[in-house]
Design an enzyme around this catalytic site. Sequence first.
Site, PDB file in Angstrom:
ATOM      1  N   HIS A 425     -13.072  -3.643  -7.263  1.00 16.63           N
ATOM      2  CA  HIS A 425     -14.238  -3.903  -6.419  1.00 16.63           C
ATOM      3  C   HIS A 425     -15.024  -2.595  -6.312  1.00 16.63           C
ATOM      4  O   HIS A 425     -14.566  -1.642  -5.674  1.00 16.63           O
ATOM      5  CB  HIS A 425     -13.816  -4.393  -5.034  1.00 16.63           C
ATOM      6  CG  HIS A 425     -13.191  -5.742  -5.047  1.00 16.63           C
ATOM      7  ND1 HIS A 425     -12.259  -6.147  -4.108  1.00 16.63           N
ATOM      8  CD2 HIS A 425     -13.346  -6.799  -5.881  1.00 16.63           C
ATOM      9  CE1 HIS A 425     -11.881  -7.375  -4.368  1.00 16.63           C
ATOM     10  NE2 HIS A 425     -12.525  -7.795  -5.453  1.00 16.63           N
ATOM     11  N   GLU A 428     -15.678  -0.415  -3.029  1.00 11.59           N
ATOM     12  CA  GLU A 428     -14.535   0.060  -2.247  1.00 11.59           C
ATOM     13  C   GLU A 428     -14.110   1.429  -2.778  1.00 11.59           C
ATOM     14  O   GLU A 428     -13.063   1.590  -3.404  1.00 11.59           O
ATOM     15  CB  GLU A 428     -13.406  -0.971  -2.307  1.00 11.59           C
ATOM     16  CG  GLU A 428     -13.813  -2.292  -1.673  1.00 11.59           C
ATOM     17  CD  GLU A 428     -12.798  -3.408  -1.894  1.00 11.59           C
ATOM     18  OE1 GLU A 428     -11.791  -3.179  -2.566  1.00 11.59           O
ATOM     19  OE2 GLU A 428     -13.043  -4.531  -1.393  1.00 11.59           O
ATOM     20  N   HIS A 521      -7.544  -0.875  -2.932  1.00 16.89           N
ATOM     21  CA  HIS A 521      -8.745  -1.566  -2.440  1.00 16.89           C
ATOM     22  C   HIS A 521      -9.227  -0.935  -1.140  1.00 16.89           C
ATOM     23  O   HIS A 521      -8.602  -0.028  -0.599  1.00 16.89           O
ATOM     24  CB  HIS A 521      -8.446  -3.051  -2.196  1.00 16.89           C
ATOM     25  CG  HIS A 521      -8.366  -3.873  -3.430  1.00 16.89           C
ATOM     26  ND1 HIS A 521      -9.288  -4.844  -3.755  1.00 16.89           N
ATOM     27  CD2 HIS A 521      -7.463  -3.879  -4.432  1.00 16.89           C
ATOM     28  CE1 HIS A 521      -8.960  -5.406  -4.902  1.00 16.89           C
ATOM     29  NE2 HIS A 521      -7.851  -4.835  -5.337  1.00 16.89           N
ATOM     30  N   GLU A 593      -4.698  -1.914   0.840  1.00 15.66           N
ATOM     31  CA  GLU A 593      -5.972  -2.017   1.541  1.00 15.66           C
ATOM     32  C   GLU A 593      -6.136  -0.791   2.437  1.00 15.66           C
ATOM     33  O   GLU A 593      -5.331  -0.560   3.340  1.00 15.66           O
ATOM     34  CB  GLU A 593      -6.028  -3.292   2.385  1.00 15.66           C
ATOM     35  CG  GLU A 593      -5.914  -4.584   1.598  1.00 15.66           C
ATOM     36  CD  GLU A 593      -7.213  -4.973   0.926  1.00 15.66           C
ATOM     37  OE1 GLU A 593      -8.224  -4.253   1.129  1.00 15.66           O
ATOM     38  OE2 GLU A 593      -7.241  -5.985   0.215  1.00 15.66           O
TER      39      GLU A 593
END
Length: 835
Positions: A425, A428, A521, A593
């Site tokens: 992504h 990010e 991420h 994350e």
Amino acid sequence: MFPALEPELKQETLPDPYEDFMYHHLQYYGYYKAQRGSLPNSATHQHIWKNNPRYLLNGSFGKREDLIPDRLQKEKHLWPSCLPSTVRRQTGAMSRDSLMLSSPFVKSRQLLYDDIGKVNPHLREPRDLFALFSGSALLQAPRWPVECEVIKERIHHIEWVPPQPEYFYQPTGNEKIPEIVGEEKGTIVYQLDSVPTEDCYFTSSRVGGKRGIIKELSVSLQGPEDNTLLFESRFESGNLQKAVRVNTFEYELTLRTDLYTNKHTQWFYFRVQNTRKDVTYRFTIVNLLKPKSLYTVGMKPLMYSQLDASTHSIGWRREGNEIKYYRNTAEDGQQPLYCLTWTARFPHDRDTCFFAHFYPYTYTDLQRFLLSVANSPVKSQFCKLRTLCRSLAGNTVYLLTITNPARTPQEAAAKKAVVLTARVHPGESNGSWIMKGFLDFILSNSPDAQLLRDIFIFKVVPMLNPDGVIVGNYRCSLAGRDLNRHYKTILKESFPCIWHTRNMIKRLLEEREVLLYCDFHGHSRKNNIFLYGCNNTNREFWLHERVFPLMLSKNAPDKFSFHSCNFKVQKCKEGTGRVVMWRMGILNSYTMESTFGGSTLGNKRDTHFTTEDLKSLGYHVCDTLLDFCDPDRTKFMQCLAELKELLQQEIHKKFKELGQDMDLERSWSDISLSDVESSTSGSDSSLSDGLPVHLLNIADELNQKKTMYKKKKKALKSRKQRNKQYQRHTLMPESKLTEDAPERAGFPSTLQKPPAFFRTSENASSSMMKYEKSRLNKKEKPGFTVSCDPKRSTNPSQEPAPSVKPSWSRNRHPGTRGSHRTAVAYPSLHVYTYP
């Protein structure tokens, strides 16, 4: 044929065995027409090739080769310039055809020679497989879609860590909610001419993007007293579509959606010039799409001043007051929009400043870092840099292989692998900072780093989606789709980055065990750092997938939150890297994350994360790997015991929410871990949009070819396959009928229907065991009659009573699919998980 080279060839050393073998092998098939002694000494032209950026290997940081579009045509331009001048004069008079037949040089451009004067030929590494760096080479210029205008100015920021913690903004409740005016009542001061949306799709790219003269999109200043801000975002990772001046110091901003889509607005990064000191400006972004955001709980935007950077070495810092995230009432009716508003004061007059959602980390930043690694004589010994593939726009996707050279083949084969990836992504960027911290440590001379390189082979893809990073997308590639929902794709040409990553890991699994896979991420709605994993279904490794996250939380207690981790596998996440790699057999498969905000834990409570915080987590990943693989299993077993206690607490909490009392000591085997956990609150973009329209026909054709191939392959079956098919279709129904006989015999039952998150399982070791058991039941209990109805009765009155032990086996601990290992009993806690 080459008289100028004859004196040097007389000093030839003993031939290398491999080179000698290759010479005879190629000569046997007619590829060498000349004698062995007529091979030229290409030490001179090798020196030219190696030091001239024009002749660097394909994919290196040399000058772009756009002027020679065809690879064969490039070879025509290359070969004469590599010859010494005397050879060029002799061969220049020859025709191309005669040279191809008679000259071995054209056939042997893959031969390399030592620089020390001795002739020791060896084969050059194939160009298409490797992308090497050269100290004298320039950085590879990013390739942009031809629709994108790109300014010539290079944007670079210094790294800086604030000396004091940057605390969250504390809302007062009196923050102003500005009315959205729009361009009807305001003045447009910046606007991109054309932005490709979902109605278009990517066609081609080039260095520098759109051809032609770069337009000035900002308004022209009327004089030195004009205080209009000048906006710009047509640089790497920039994202701003329009700026409207609605008051003297107030601006409404519209972000550009991901290219070839009509959504995914979250990442922003733009420049402002002509600032005024000691004046309060207000900026309002009017087209955000997520209903929840960390800006509601104190996150601040980032600001960078070029004057501060050049004079005081101050870099990115958190800036903003009166921060408010709210729903936009002036919607267009298609989808709800949200606004972010904040005020800021610039430190200098007529300064150049930048605003960003998070610390930028561009494709050029990555290339600078990799170039420094490749030019290091120490690091380049154990870090091999290769080209994994080319992206859709033709940008290089790099693959790093990091390990210390093994002393024996047995030692090399015994090494396990660890796979780490980031930036699938593109918006990010926190994933890149964690990756940089990991690479800084693993490439260092620390004893722990050397130990890790001794026992592991690290495969690292630091930027999976370079196209999205370059153009400033938040979530998608130039295919207009989220790559982290397409890891199962068969479209190699449309999704090359993840297709090649998956195949690389597949090949890696064939040669060695992959201990851990982790994809870095960023998270826009939760603070702290945490992992998403996959619940293990193998009783032999029950709860083992949770040990690594728990250890990481102990090593980084003020940054990593184990309680925010989740291990539930949802159907909408089946196409993610984490789940696909888990299905391929990697037990410890994670998505890491990291928040865009900061920490709510320990000493860093209520403070924003800096780049140093994120890089430190890369070190903690390495530290946790050592703990996880420690031959002394004390830490591992302590974590397992703690996990069981935590799970007991969760189940007690679940029963309490349901208003039920349960004797847990007798009910562990009926509880599913997936039902205890809630769904992962990942992104609002979790659902895949499917394939773009222009790719649907291609996918259908490939699926049809795949089906036809399977049908042809399925025609011939071995005896073993026929036996398995017979057992599955003939013996299994018979055993099921026998097992169902007691139910249909009319036994009463008083069992109540279990709660929704209880499950029972009936799993025999094999179909033949079921068949033998059914035969025994028939012999020992002749009174039972077997009905011809193959379906089980669903009438609760016909289920066996609690006091009556059923005659069929209940094995609640099945192994993973294809596994033949015996189940391991855990006396303290038995929780059954389902795939």
